[in-house]
Motif scaffolding. Sequence first.
Motif, mmCIF file in Angstrom:
data_model
loop_
_atom_site.group_PDB
_atom_site.id
_atom_site.type_symbol
_atom_site.label_atom_id
_atom_site.label_comp_id
_atom_site.label_asym_id
_atom_site.label_seq_id
_atom_site.Cartn_x
_atom_site.Cartn_y
_atom_site.Cartn_z
ATOM 1 N N GLU A 175 14.174 -2.492 46.261
ATOM 2 C CA GLU A 175 15.381 -2.169 47.032
ATOM 3 C C GLU A 175 15.426 -3.078 48.262
ATOM 4 O OE1 GLU A 175 16.513 1.995 47.402
ATOM 5 O OE2 GLU A 175 14.819 2.534 46.121
ATOM 6 N N ILE A 176 15.799 -4.313 48.035
ATOM 7 C CA ILE A 176 15.684 -5.364 49.048
ATOM 8 C C ILE A 176 16.591 -5.106 50.250
ATOM 9 C CG2 ILE A 176 15.844 -7.834 49.481
ATOM 10 C CD1 ILE A 176 13.580 -6.915 47.557
ATOM 11 N N ASP A 177 17.822 -4.630 50.020
ATOM 12 C CA ASP A 177 18.749 -4.391 51.134
ATOM 13 C C ASP A 177 18.187 -3.353 52.106
ATOM 14 O OD1 ASP A 177 20.507 -6.230 50.177
ATOM 15 O OD2 ASP A 177 21.839 -4.778 49.213
ATOM 16 N N LYS A 178 17.626 -2.273 51.543
ATOM 17 C CA LYS A 178 17.035 -1.245 52.407
ATOM 18 C C LYS A 178 15.806 -1.788 53.127
ATOM 19 C CE LYS A 178 18.505 3.166 50.437
ATOM 20 N NZ LYS A 178 18.036 4.465 49.861
ATOM 21 N N ALA A 179 15.013 -2.580 52.420
ATOM 22 C CA ALA A 179 13.827 -3.177 53.025
ATOM 23 C C ALA A 179 14.229 -4.048 54.211
ATOM 24 C CB ALA A 179 13.067 -4.000 52.001
ATOM 25 N N LEU A 180 15.247 -4.898 54.029
ATOM 26 C CA LEU A 180 15.714 -5.779 55.099
ATOM 27 C C LEU A 180 16.231 -4.989 56.289
ATOM 28 C CD1 LEU A 180 17.544 -8.543 53.021
ATOM 29 C CD2 LEU A 180 15.407 -8.781 54.291
ATOM 30 N N GLU A 181 16.896 -3.879 55.993
ATOM 31 C CA GLU A 181 17.403 -3.008 57.067
ATOM 32 C C GLU A 181 16.261 -2.547 57.982
ATOM 33 O OE1 GLU A 181 19.150 1.532 57.421
ATOM 34 O OE2 GLU A 181 19.526 0.407 55.566
ATOM 35 N N TYR A 182 15.146 -2.140 57.386
ATOM 36 C CA TYR A 182 14.019 -1.651 58.182
ATOM 37 C C TYR A 182 13.268 -2.802 58.859
ATOM 38 C CZ TYR A 182 14.578 3.211 56.994
ATOM 39 O OH TYR A 182 15.068 4.495 56.904
ATOM 40 N N TYR A 183 13.178 -3.945 58.210
ATOM 41 C CA TYR A 183 12.534 -5.094 58.851
ATOM 42 C C TYR A 183 13.344 -5.543 60.072
ATOM 43 C CZ TYR A 183 9.600 -5.501 54.652
ATOM 44 O OH TYR A 183 8.710 -5.262 53.630
ATOM 45 N N GLN A 184 14.667 -5.456 59.984
ATOM 46 C CA GLN A 184 15.511 -5.794 61.130
ATOM 47 C C GLN A 184 15.281 -4.798 62.274
ATOM 48 O OE1 GLN A 184 17.222 -8.418 61.669
ATOM 49 N NE2 GLN A 184 17.473 -9.348 59.649
ATOM 50 N N LYS A 185 15.062 -3.534 61.925
ATOM 51 C CA LYS A 185 14.766 -2.519 62.952
ATOM 52 C C LYS A 185 13.465 -2.847 63.677
ATOM 53 C CE LYS A 185 17.161 1.470 60.917
ATOM 54 N NZ LYS A 185 17.010 2.866 60.411
ATOM 55 N N VAL A 186 12.512 -3.377 62.921
ATOM 56 C CA VAL A 186 11.246 -3.795 63.530
ATOM 57 C C VAL A 186 11.512 -4.867 64.582
ATOM 58 C CG1 VAL A 186 9.016 -4.909 63.156
ATOM 59 C CG2 VAL A 186 9.869 -3.263 61.483
ATOM 60 N N LEU A 187 12.325 -5.855 64.232
ATOM 61 C CA LEU A 187 12.599 -6.961 65.158
ATOM 62 C C LEU A 187 13.333 -6.471 66.401
ATOM 63 C CD1 LEU A 187 13.648 -9.821 62.706
ATOM 64 C CD2 LEU A 187 11.432 -9.434 63.796
ATOM 65 N N ILE A 188 14.233 -5.514 66.237
ATOM 66 C CA ILE A 188 14.978 -4.976 67.384
ATOM 67 C C ILE A 188 14.035 -4.289 68.361
ATOM 68 C CG2 ILE A 188 16.666 -3.219 68.091
ATOM 69 C CD1 ILE A 188 18.175 -3.885 65.447
ATOM 70 N N ILE A 189 13.151 -3.441 67.847
ATOM 71 C CA ILE A 189 12.225 -2.722 68.722
ATOM 72 C C ILE A 189 11.181 -3.660 69.316
ATOM 73 C CG2 ILE A 189 10.433 -1.963 67.085
ATOM 74 C CD1 ILE A 189 10.713 0.841 68.316
ATOM 75 N N GLN A 190 10.877 -4.734 68.606
ATOM 76 C CA GLN A 190 9.900 -5.698 69.096
ATOM 77 C C GLN A 190 10.458 -6.574 70.218
ATOM 78 O OE1 GLN A 190 6.707 -5.988 68.768
ATOM 79 N NE2 GLN A 190 6.573 -4.278 67.331
ATOM 80 N N GLU A 191 11.772 -6.519 70.442
ATOM 81 C CA GLU A 191 12.333 -7.210 71.594
ATOM 82 C C GLU A 191 11.774 -6.642 72.891
ATOM 83 O OE1 GLU A 191 16.567 -7.081 71.306
ATOM 84 O OE2 GLU A 191 16.647 -8.337 69.509
ATOM 85 N N ASP A 192 11.427 -5.350 72.867
ATOM 86 C CA ASP A 192 10.813 -4.709 74.028
ATOM 87 C C ASP A 192 9.293 -4.817 73.995
ATOM 88 O OD1 ASP A 192 13.240 -3.873 75.097
ATOM 89 O OD2 ASP A 192 13.242 -2.015 73.935
ATOM 90 N N LEU A 193 8.708 -4.636 72.818
ATOM 91 C CA LEU A 193 7.249 -4.583 72.713
ATOM 92 C C LEU A 193 6.612 -5.972 72.652
ATOM 93 C CD1 LEU A 193 6.856 -1.688 70.103
ATOM 94 C CD2 LEU A 193 6.693 -1.534 72.587
#
Length: 207
Positions: A175-193
């Motif tokens: 389920e690549i689209d869902k996987a990409l959605e969560y990987y993008q969430k990682v990058l967003i939160i990593q803007e702070d961390l």
Amino acid sequence: FAQLPAEQQRIVDSLYHEVKTSKYDTTIAASLISMSEAMYVHYVDTLIPLCNRAIEICERNLKKKNLTKREIHSFKLTQAGAINNIGYVYGNYGDLNKELEYFEKSLEIREGLDDKKGLASTLNNVGYVHKILGNYKKAIEYYDRSLKIKVEIGDKKGVSSSYLNIGSLYESQGEIDKALEYYQKVLIIQEDLNDLQIKAIALNNIA
């Protein structure tokens, strides 16, 4: 004990002193757990005996009728940690069923404690083993429960890790689209961390 790197050896020696001299079983049991974790990387076979000794101390004391609430909580917390650590060892040995058995035992104890961070960690562990076993539906259930707790307690680093795990799970199912959605969430939160290692993993998975 066999010689460890200097700093770890100092920690282990200090904990060993606590085990030998403390009058309090709560301290002895907790020190045994800390010793097992300090020695784990270099001497994995020491972890189970040390953790089993801690579990025995906890179980013996939890049978007593005159414990304070604080003592009960301390012994159960240590017991759950010891059982969880043994699960890691069985995972290291490749015995996934044993690993899952111990994680689930730890989870059962943690669900009755006021230790949300520990509960989230153990839920994640159970989810991970289910993923490796191919039980994807169960894996996502445990990952989601873990994620909700991490969000609730404001554990941004833990949330980022959960997003990565969930993304990886969806990727495993194609389920690549869902996987990409969560990987993008990682990058967003990593803007702070700005955890470069986690960031690199997410970017690599997206690529």
